[in-house]
Design an enzyme around this catalytic site. Structure first.
Site, PDB file in Angstrom:
ATOM      1  CE  LYS A 173     -13.162  -2.795   0.250  1.00 20.70           C
ATOM      2  NZ  LYS A 173     -12.889  -2.497   1.666  1.00 20.70           N
ATOM      3  CE  LYS A 229      -6.156  -8.171  -2.218  1.00 21.26           C
ATOM      4  NZ  LYS A 229      -5.878  -7.662  -0.877  1.00 21.26           N
ATOM      5  CE  LYS A 244      -4.394  -1.679   1.573  1.00 21.00           C
ATOM      6  NZ  LYS A 244      -5.485  -1.636   2.516  1.00 21.00           N
TER       7      LYS A 244
HETATM    8  P1  TYM Z   1     -10.837  -5.222   3.751  1.00 17.92           P
HETATM    9  O1  TYM Z   1     -11.763  -4.119   4.033  1.00 17.92           O
HETATM   10  O2  TYM Z   1      -9.740  -5.015   2.754  1.00 17.92           O
HETATM   11  O3  TYM Z   1     -11.628  -6.492   3.280  1.00 17.92           O
HETATM   12  C1  TYM Z   1     -12.728  -6.995   4.026  1.00 17.92           C
HETATM   13  C2  TYM Z   1     -12.726  -8.510   4.021  1.00 17.92           C
HETATM   14  O4  TYM Z   1     -12.768  -8.988   2.659  1.00 17.92           O
HETATM   15  C3  TYM Z   1     -11.710  -9.905   2.452  1.00 17.92           C
HETATM   16  N1  TYM Z   1     -11.244  -9.791   1.058  1.00 17.92           N
HETATM   17  C4  TYM Z   1     -11.185 -10.810   0.203  1.00 17.92           C
HETATM   18  N2  TYM Z   1     -11.497 -12.115   0.341  1.00 17.92           N
HETATM   19  C5  TYM Z   1     -11.327 -12.897  -0.732  1.00 17.92           C
HETATM   20  N3  TYM Z   1     -10.873 -12.441  -1.933  1.00 17.92           N
HETATM   21  C6  TYM Z   1     -10.549 -11.148  -2.120  1.00 17.92           C
HETATM   22  N4  TYM Z   1     -10.122 -10.716  -3.297  1.00 17.92           N
HETATM   23  C7  TYM Z   1     -10.697 -10.265  -1.008  1.00 17.92           C
HETATM   24  N5  TYM Z   1     -10.476  -8.941  -0.843  1.00 17.92           N
HETATM   25  C8  TYM Z   1     -10.813  -8.674   0.437  1.00 17.92           C
HETATM   26  C9  TYM Z   1     -10.622  -9.496   3.431  1.00 17.92           C
HETATM   27  O5  TYM Z   1      -9.731 -10.555   3.690  1.00 17.92           O
HETATM   28  C10 TYM Z   1     -11.434  -9.103   4.633  1.00 17.92           C
HETATM   29  O6  TYM Z   1     -11.771 -10.241   5.404  1.00 17.92           O
HETATM   30  N6  TYM Z   1      -7.685  -5.257   7.652  1.00 17.92           N
HETATM   31  C11 TYM Z   1      -9.016  -5.648   7.198  1.00 17.92           C
HETATM   32  C12 TYM Z   1     -10.133  -5.016   8.017  1.00 17.92           C
HETATM   33  C13 TYM Z   1     -10.009  -5.201   9.491  1.00 17.92           C
HETATM   34  C14 TYM Z   1     -10.247  -6.406  10.223  1.00 17.92           C
HETATM   35  C15 TYM Z   1     -10.053  -6.064  11.581  1.00 17.92           C
HETATM   36  C16 TYM Z   1     -10.587  -7.701   9.830  1.00 17.92           C
HETATM   37  C17 TYM Z   1      -9.687  -4.244  10.399  1.00 17.92           C
HETATM   38  N7  TYM Z   1      -9.719  -4.755  11.657  1.00 17.92           N
HETATM   39  C18 TYM Z   1     -10.176  -7.041  12.587  1.00 17.92           C
HETATM   40  C19 TYM Z   1     -10.725  -8.669  10.848  1.00 17.92           C
HETATM   41  C20 TYM Z   1     -10.522  -8.320  12.201  1.00 17.92           C
HETATM   42  C21 TYM Z   1      -9.189  -5.204   5.758  1.00 17.92           C
HETATM   43  O7  TYM Z   1      -8.507  -4.328   5.263  1.00 17.92           O
HETATM   44  O8  TYM Z   1     -10.219  -5.781   5.110  1.00 17.92           O
END
Ligand code: TYM
Length: 355
Positions: free
Chosen positions: A213, A210, A116
Site C-alpha cells: 500500500k 512485495k 516500518k
Molecule cells: P494488512 O492490512 O497489511 O494486509 C491485509 C492482508 O493482506 C495480506 N497481504 C498480502 N498478501 C499477499 N501479497 C501481498 N503483497 C500482500 N500484502 C498484504 C496480508 O498478509 C494480510 O493477510 N497485521 C495485519 C492485520 C491484522 C490481522 C490481525 C490479520 C491485524 N490483526 C489478526 C490476521 C489476524 C496486516 O497488517 O495486514
C-alpha cells in the site's frame, strides 16, 4: 461456545490503497472460508492503522472502504461477522494483559517493526512496537482456531502462538481452578492458513519487492478501486524479462517477475501455476499479458464498481459494522471475563442490568 467446529479470524488495516495482494492473499480466501463449518470474523483493524499516523478526516472513509471491499468480494455479513476493531473494547483489554505475557526479546525479533520503523526507531510509536501483541489479542479474544493471511504475517502468527502457549503455561493452575482447562489449556494454538499461488504478490515494477500500500509508485500495484483502463495499463507496463514463459514451474526460479505474473494469473483463475504454464508455456509475455489483462479486468473491475456503489451509502455500511460489533462482542466478552478470573482480577459485579 458456538456450534461451529472452527473459528476463523482475520483482519485488514484501513490504511488506504487496498490492492491485488490484499485481495488474492487474504480477502478472496476469507470468502472461500465461509464454505467451511466455521464461524468467520473479519475485522477492519483501525486500532492497528493508527500505529502510523492517519489523517482523521480520511480514516473513517478508509474503514468504510475496507468494509465495502469485504462485502463486494462476497463476504456475507449475515453468515460472517464483519466489524471494526475499535467498536469492540475487548481487543484493547486483552492486548494489555498480553503486553504483560509477551517478552521484549520476542518483539525485538519482529521484522515488520524494523521495516516500518526504518532508521529512526527512536521516533516510532510505542503502538507500532506493540502491534503484534494487539494482533494476538484480536485472534485470541475469540479463541480463533484458524487465521487466513498472506505470507508477510507469518512471524506475527508465530508470536500469537507463543503468547497463547505462555499464557496457558503461566496460568495453568488458575485455568484449571476456574474450570477452563478443556484438555489443551485456555487459548488454542492457532493455525495460520497461508497458501495458494498468491500468498505473496510482488510489485509489478520489481518482482523482488512485495506489492504494498505504501509503495510510492502507483504502477507497482493494482488497487481494488482501479478502473478497467488503469488495470489494463498497469498489467501492460508490468516489468518482465526477455524470455518466453517456461513450460514447467521449476523454470520460473530466478525469474521473479515471470513467477509473480503467473502466480497472479493462477490465483485469479483458481488454478495452480502448473495449470497456467500448461496453457502458456513457450508463450511470449505480450500474449500472456493480453490474457492476464482480460482475466484481471473481468474479476476486478466489477469488484471495484461494487465497492464504489457501497461506499456511496455510508449509513448502510455503518449498520453492517454495528451489527458485526455486537455479535463479535458477544463472543469476546465471555472470553475476557474468563481471562480476568484466571489472571486474578476482581471482576465488576453488575449493579444494574446492562442493555
Ligand atoms: P494488512 O492490512 O497489511 O494486509 C491485509 C492482508 O493482506 C495480506 N497481504 C498480502 N498478501 C499477499 N501479497 C501481498 N503483497 C500482500 N500484502 C498484504 C496480508 O498478509 C494480510 O493477510 N497485521 C495485519 C492485520 C491484522 C490481522 C490481525 C490479520 C491485524 N490483526 C489478526 C490476521 C489476524 C496486516 O497488517 O495486514
Amino acid at each position: 461456545m458456538s456450534a461451529f467446529k472452527e473459528l476463523v479470524f482475520s483482519g485488514v488495516q484501513p490504511t488506504g490503497n487496498l490492492h491485488l495482494g490484499n485481495y488474492l492473499g487474504a480477502i478472496k480466501r476469507f470468502v472461500e472460508m465461509q464454505a467451511r463449518d466455521a464461524q468467520c470474523l473479519y475485522c477492519v483493524v483501525d486500532m492497528h492503522a493508527i500505529t502510523l499516523w492517519q489523517d482523521p478526516a480520511a480514516l473513517k472513509g478508509q474503514i468504510r472502504e475496507v468494509t465495502a471491499a469485504f462485502l463486494a468480494a462476497g463476504i456475507d455479513p449475515k453468515r460472517s461477522i464483519v466489524f471494526n476493531q475499535s467498536q469492540v473494547p475487548q481487543h484493547a483489554e486483552l492486548a494489555w494483559i498480553f503486553n504483560c505475557v509477551a517478552r521484549l526479546g520476542w518483539l525485538n525479533r519482529m521484522t515488520q517493526f524494523k521495516d516500518k520503523a526504518g532508521k529512526d526507531r527512536e521516533n516510532a510509536s510505542v503502538g507500532l512496537y506493540a502491534y503484534p501483541v494487539l494482533m494476538a489479542a484480536d485472534i485470541l479474544a475469540y479463541r480463533a482456531t484458524h487465521v487466513p493471511v498472506g505470507e508477510d504475517q507469518k512471524q506475527h502468527l508465530e508470536l500469537t502462538r507463543d503468547i497463547a502457549q505462555k499464557f496457558n503455561n503461566d496460568f495453568s493452575q488458575s485455568i484449571a481452578a476456574h474450570g477452563h482447562d478443556e484438555g489443551a489449556g485456555f487459548f488454542p494454538v492457532t493455525e495460520p492458513l497461508i497458501g495458494g499461488p498468491a500468498a505473496r504478490v510482488m510489485s509489478l515494477r520489481d518482482g523482488t519487492k512485495k506489492m504494498s500500500k505504501s509503495d510510492v509508485s502507483d504502477n507497482s500495484r493494482i488497487n481494488l478501486t482501479d478502473d478497467a483502463d488503469s488495470i489494463a495499463a498497469k498489467v501492460r507496463k508490468a516489468k518482465t524479462d526477455p524470455d518466453a514463459l517456461p513450460s514447467e514451474v521449476a523454470g520460473l526460479s530466478g525469474r521473479p517477475e515471470a513467477d509473480n505474473l503467473v502466480g497472479i494469473f493462477a490465483a485469479l483463475k483458481d488454478v495452480s501455476r502448473e495449470d497456467v504454464l500448461r496453457d502458456f508455456g513457450g508463450a511470449q509475455f505480450s500474449a500472456f499479458k493480453g490474457a492476464l489483462v482480460e482475466l484481471a479486468v473481468e474479476t476486478l473491475a466489477p469488484l471495484g464498481a461494487e465497492m464504489k456503489r457501497l461506499v456511496a451509502d455510508p449509513a448502510e455500511i455503518d449498520a453492517v459494522l454495528a451489527d458485526g460489533a455486537e455479535r463479535a462482542e458477544a463472543i469476546a466478552a465471555p472470553t475476557l471475563d474468563a481471562v480476568k478470573d484466571i489472571v486474578g482480577f476482581v471482576r465488576r459485579t453488575r449493579l444494574h442490568a446492562v442493555r
